[in-house]
Scaffold this motif. Structure first.
Motif, short mmCIF file in Angstrom:
data_model
loop_
_atom_site.label_atom_id
_atom_site.label_comp_id
_atom_site.label_asym_id
_atom_site.label_seq_id
_atom_site.Cartn_x
_atom_site.Cartn_y
_atom_site.Cartn_z
N LYS A 102 3.61 -9.03 4.51
CA LYS A 102 3.45 -7.59 4.30
C LYS A 102 4.80 -6.87 4.34
O LYS A 102 5.07 -6.00 3.51
CB LYS A 102 2.51 -7.03 5.38
CG LYS A 102 2.21 -5.57 5.25
CD LYS A 102 1.25 -5.13 6.35
CE LYS A 102 1.00 -3.65 6.28
NZ LYS A 102 0.13 -3.20 7.38
N ARG A 105 6.93 -7.81 1.18
CA ARG A 105 6.46 -7.09 -0.01
C ARG A 105 6.88 -5.62 0.03
O ARG A 105 7.31 -5.06 -0.97
CB ARG A 105 4.95 -7.20 -0.12
CG ARG A 105 4.48 -8.55 -0.53
CD ARG A 105 2.97 -8.57 -0.73
NE ARG A 105 2.51 -9.94 -0.85
CZ ARG A 105 1.56 -10.47 -0.11
NH1 ARG A 105 0.93 -9.74 0.79
NH2 ARG A 105 1.20 -11.72 -0.27
N LYS A 106 6.75 -5.00 1.21
CA LYS A 106 7.10 -3.59 1.33
C LYS A 106 8.57 -3.36 1.02
O LYS A 106 8.92 -2.47 0.26
CB LYS A 106 6.77 -3.08 2.74
CG LYS A 106 7.15 -1.62 2.93
CD LYS A 106 7.07 -1.20 4.36
CE LYS A 106 7.43 0.22 4.62
NZ LYS A 106 8.31 0.90 3.73
N TYR A 109 9.38 -3.95 -2.67
CA TYR A 109 8.89 -2.80 -3.43
C TYR A 109 9.81 -1.59 -3.26
O TYR A 109 10.19 -0.94 -4.22
CB TYR A 109 7.47 -2.46 -2.96
CG TYR A 109 6.87 -1.26 -3.67
CD1 TYR A 109 6.32 -1.40 -4.94
CD2 TYR A 109 6.87 -0.01 -3.08
CE1 TYR A 109 5.78 -0.31 -5.59
CE2 TYR A 109 6.32 1.09 -3.73
CZ TYR A 109 5.78 0.93 -4.99
OH TYR A 109 5.26 2.01 -5.63
N ASP A 110 10.18 -1.30 -2.01
CA ASP A 110 11.06 -0.16 -1.75
C ASP A 110 12.44 -0.36 -2.36
O ASP A 110 13.03 0.58 -2.90
CB ASP A 110 11.19 0.10 -0.25
CG ASP A 110 9.92 0.65 0.36
OD1 ASP A 110 9.05 1.14 -0.40
OD2 ASP A 110 9.77 0.58 1.59
N TYR A 127 11.41 2.85 8.50
CA TYR A 127 10.58 1.75 8.96
C TYR A 127 10.66 1.59 10.48
O TYR A 127 9.65 1.39 11.14
CB TYR A 127 11.01 0.44 8.28
CG TYR A 127 10.24 -0.75 8.80
CD1 TYR A 127 8.96 -1.01 8.35
CD2 TYR A 127 10.77 -1.57 9.78
CE1 TYR A 127 8.23 -2.07 8.84
CE2 TYR A 127 10.05 -2.64 10.29
CZ TYR A 127 8.79 -2.88 9.80
OH TYR A 127 8.06 -3.92 10.31
#
Length: 130
Positions: A102, A105-106, A109-110, A127
């Motif tokens: 998770k 992926r975050k 993506y960011d 974060y």
């Protein structure tokens, strides 16, 4: 020079036996460096071996793992010529570092939407504020 090769062979054997998913935990790395120092092996020789064999030094805390992953992924993004290869390699690196899927992926993506390092720094600070 022959003596250094024998010492490096001993250290490389220790490193190979300690590697998990192409990574070496920070505490194990420090221990191996202490052994190398006791053998009279230069620290730079050990670091060169680690770099040449693409061995990750896994930080102790999750925050430091995430920061290392972020910095590596950002650097690789700026150097990449094939975008999909960058995503695939970044994902694999994150998994090798022991990060949850998770989080990987975050951050990928960011980073995809981040245009510069300053925007990326804001992403990482946000974060850690959560």
């Amino acid at each position: 020079m022959g003596g250094d090769m024998i010492k490096l062979k001993i250290i490389s054997g220790m490193i190979k036996s300690s590697i998990i998913n192409n990574g070496l935990e920070q505490t194990e790395y420090e221990f191996i460096c202490c052994i190398g120092q006791q053998l009279g092996l230069n620290q730079q020789v050990i670091d060169t071996y680690v770099e040449d064999n693409d061995i990750f030094i896994l930080p102790d805390s999750m925050e430091s793992k995430i920061l290392k992953f972020y910095k590596t992924a950002l650097r690789d993004k700026n150097l990449c010529q094939n975008y999909y290869k960058w995503i695939r390699n970044s994902y694999r690196q994150g998994m090798a570092m022991g990060l949850p899927k998770k989080i990987i992926r975050k951050f990928i993506y960011d980073l995809h939407f981040s245009e510069d390092g300053i925007q990326g720094e804001r992403i990482i600070k946000n974060y850690f504020l959560k």
